[in-house]
Design an enzyme around this catalytic site. Sequence first.
Site, PDB file in Angstrom:
ATOM      1  N   CYS A 115       0.827  -1.232   0.000  1.00  0.00           N
ATOM      2  CA  CYS A 115       0.000   0.000   0.000  1.00  0.00           C
ATOM      3  C   CYS A 115       0.852   1.269   0.000  1.00  0.00           C
ATOM      4  O   CYS A 115       0.332   2.353  -0.283  1.00  0.00           O
ATOM      5  CB  CYS A 115      -0.949   0.003   1.185  1.00  0.00           C
ATOM      6  N   HIS A 252      -3.223   7.656   1.962  1.00  0.00           N
ATOM      7  CA  HIS A 252      -3.624   6.314   1.551  1.00  0.00           C
ATOM      8  C   HIS A 252      -4.991   6.031   2.173  1.00  0.00           C
ATOM      9  O   HIS A 252      -5.233   6.373   3.334  1.00  0.00           O
ATOM     10  CB  HIS A 252      -2.590   5.297   2.032  1.00  0.00           C
ATOM     11  N   ASN A 282     -10.044   0.146   0.117  1.00  0.00           N
ATOM     12  CA  ASN A 282      -8.580   0.239   0.051  1.00  0.00           C
ATOM     13  C   ASN A 282      -8.100  -0.366  -1.267  1.00  0.00           C
ATOM     14  O   ASN A 282      -8.158  -1.580  -1.458  1.00  0.00           O
ATOM     15  CB  ASN A 282      -7.990  -0.516   1.247  1.00  0.00           C
TER      16      ASN A 282
HETATM   17  N1  COA Z   1     -18.079  -8.025  10.112  1.00  0.00           N
HETATM   18  C1  COA Z   1     -18.470  -8.327  11.355  1.00  0.00           C
HETATM   19  N2  COA Z   1     -17.606  -8.673  12.323  1.00  0.00           N
HETATM   20  C2  COA Z   1     -16.307  -8.723  12.010  1.00  0.00           C
HETATM   21  C3  COA Z   1     -15.825  -8.434  10.727  1.00  0.00           C
HETATM   22  C4  COA Z   1     -16.772  -8.070   9.751  1.00  0.00           C
HETATM   23  N3  COA Z   1     -16.440  -7.760   8.490  1.00  0.00           N
HETATM   24  N4  COA Z   1     -14.488  -8.558  10.719  1.00  0.00           N
HETATM   25  C5  COA Z   1     -14.119  -8.926  11.956  1.00  0.00           C
HETATM   26  N5  COA Z   1     -15.221  -9.034  12.747  1.00  0.00           N
HETATM   27  C6  COA Z   1     -15.293  -9.411  14.144  1.00  0.00           C
HETATM   28  C7  COA Z   1     -14.144 -10.280  14.585  1.00  0.00           C
HETATM   29  O1  COA Z   1     -14.388 -11.625  14.275  1.00  0.00           O
HETATM   30  C8  COA Z   1     -14.130 -10.027  16.073  1.00  0.00           C
HETATM   31  O2  COA Z   1     -15.131 -10.795  16.661  1.00  0.00           O
HETATM   32  P1  COA Z   1     -14.874 -11.503  18.093  1.00  0.00           P
HETATM   33  O3  COA Z   1     -14.632 -10.354  19.045  1.00  0.00           O
HETATM   34  O4  COA Z   1     -16.136 -12.241  18.315  1.00  0.00           O
HETATM   35  O5  COA Z   1     -13.662 -12.346  17.896  1.00  0.00           O
HETATM   36  C9  COA Z   1     -14.557  -8.557  16.186  1.00  0.00           C
HETATM   37  O6  COA Z   1     -15.207  -8.241  14.955  1.00  0.00           O
HETATM   38  C10 COA Z   1     -13.407  -7.625  16.406  1.00  0.00           C
HETATM   39  O7  COA Z   1     -12.383  -7.943  15.462  1.00  0.00           O
HETATM   40  P2  COA Z   1     -11.088  -7.100  15.332  1.00  0.00           P
HETATM   41  O8  COA Z   1     -10.288  -7.599  14.175  1.00  0.00           O
HETATM   42  O9  COA Z   1     -10.415  -7.027  16.664  1.00  0.00           O
HETATM   43  O10 COA Z   1     -11.750  -5.686  14.971  1.00  0.00           O
HETATM   44  P3  COA Z   1     -11.119  -4.263  14.952  1.00  0.00           P
HETATM   45  O11 COA Z   1     -11.886  -3.368  15.812  1.00  0.00           O
HETATM   46  O12 COA Z   1      -9.630  -4.290  15.119  1.00  0.00           O
HETATM   47  O13 COA Z   1     -11.418  -3.834  13.443  1.00  0.00           O
HETATM   48  C11 COA Z   1     -10.264  -3.652  11.355  1.00  0.00           C
HETATM   49  C12 COA Z   1     -10.883  -4.582  12.375  1.00  0.00           C
HETATM   50  C13 COA Z   1      -9.640  -4.522  10.270  1.00  0.00           C
HETATM   51  C14 COA Z   1     -11.366  -2.799  10.745  1.00  0.00           C
HETATM   52  C15 COA Z   1      -9.202  -2.745  12.029  1.00  0.00           C
HETATM   53  O14 COA Z   1      -8.343  -3.521  12.814  1.00  0.00           O
HETATM   54  C16 COA Z   1      -8.409  -1.992  11.031  1.00  0.00           C
HETATM   55  O15 COA Z   1      -8.922  -1.154  10.320  1.00  0.00           O
HETATM   56  N6  COA Z   1      -7.088  -2.236  10.974  1.00  0.00           N
HETATM   57  C17 COA Z   1      -6.219  -1.593  10.024  1.00  0.00           C
HETATM   58  C18 COA Z   1      -6.377  -2.307   8.738  1.00  0.00           C
HETATM   59  C19 COA Z   1      -5.740  -1.622   7.609  1.00  0.00           C
HETATM   60  O16 COA Z   1      -5.885  -0.422   7.466  1.00  0.00           O
HETATM   61  N7  COA Z   1      -5.043  -2.374   6.755  1.00  0.00           N
HETATM   62  C20 COA Z   1      -4.472  -1.907   5.571  1.00  0.00           C
HETATM   63  C21 COA Z   1      -3.255  -1.106   5.835  1.00  0.00           C
HETATM   64  S1  COA Z   1      -2.517  -0.759   4.326  1.00  0.00           S
END
Ligand code: COA
Length: 325
Positions: A115, A252, A282
């Site tokens: 990215c 980004h 993204n």
């Molecule tokens: N829909 C519903 N629930 C979802 C889900 C979705 N699409 N994706 C994950 N969950 C659930 C998980 O299973 C977890 O459930 P649990 O608590 O029962 O285990 C819960 O939501 C929390 O998951 P988690 O991964 O800890 O969520 P989060 O608050 O960290 O949010 C992201 C997830 C990916 C949105 C967040 O971490 C993020 O944006 N990270 C940066 C990612 C990024 O920008 N990447 C690219 C960089 S170039």
Amino acid sequence: MIRSVITGCGGHLPGEPVTNDALAALHGLDTSDSWIVERTGIRQRHIAEPGVTASDLGTIAAREAMESAGIAAADVDLVIVATATPDSAFPATAVRIQQKLGVTRGFAFDLAAACAGFIYAMGVADSLIRTGQARCALVIGTEVYSRILDWTDRGTCVLFGDGAGAVVLRADEGRGNASDRGILSTHLHADGRHGDILQVEGGAGSTGGPGLLRMAGRDVFRHAVQKLAGVVDEALAANGLGHGDVTWLVPHQANIRIIEAVGKKLQLPPGHVVVTVDRHANTSAASIPLALNEAWRDGRIRQGDLVLMEAIGGGLTWGAALARI
Ligand code: COA
């Protein structure tokens, strides 16, 4: 002093937008529009039809950038493509695009920095122009992430989209200060110790793995806010500029919460941050040139504006580019 001036932009998003609800229905995902919007700001994305490649999307974006810069294929002497989803291991996607555009001189290559790829590509193109090795570069970010997503993993597959963006950089004379038009500086970083938190497991040359994207979302989020906040300050300090000098932040587009955190750090009014993540999701290396293109075409970004671009991606790789339009 030679400066690399952005003289044109282009972008392309394949097909009709796919909403969160439509995506969930298509792949039988246990998710909801409200979960995705709340955590990421994403409402829809574009997905390329089977058979459409990164070079197809990149060629359309590059043509549009060439048109807006008023240049012909014969003017281009460098093509750099940032992509994590190349048409094939080789020839490089940049060479495929060169051929599709009818460019027959100069050189062309791909660059892999996930990215952060577009920022890296701008840094490399700027260096090649400043040292006189090129005078007119196409810098393209193009991705078909739909091909490397695990459609059974709701934690990642809802976050990405396909698309391409491009800019034309041309050599021009500057005085060597921050009021020059063109790229003022680029700041590139990598730290392989965090390689496993965002990676494609497998692929060409690998000893195994399905070739799909894996991510530890929380870890990536934490690194993103901290590293992007650091690199934007580094870029401004290198040019003797402060937060108040930035006209536009073109970040980004991974997650609205990361974008807002950096905008807040810069004390920028929200109207001065270009946001496309809600409509594009993204698109990795394509996200910055797509956002730049949108704000350039609708007249928000004008000549003389100071534009700060930043990105972080798998590697980890991250960086910033500061440019006066
Ligand atoms: N829909 C519903 N629930 C979802 C889900 C979705 N699409 N994706 C994950 N969950 C659930 C998980 O299973 C977890 O459930 P649990 O608590 O029962 O285990 C819960 O939501 C929390 O998951 P988690 O991964 O800890 O969520 P989060 O608050 O960290 O949010 C992201 C997830 C990916 C949105 C967040 O971490 C993020 O944006 N990270 C940066 C990612 C990024 O920008 N990447 C690219 C960089 S170039």
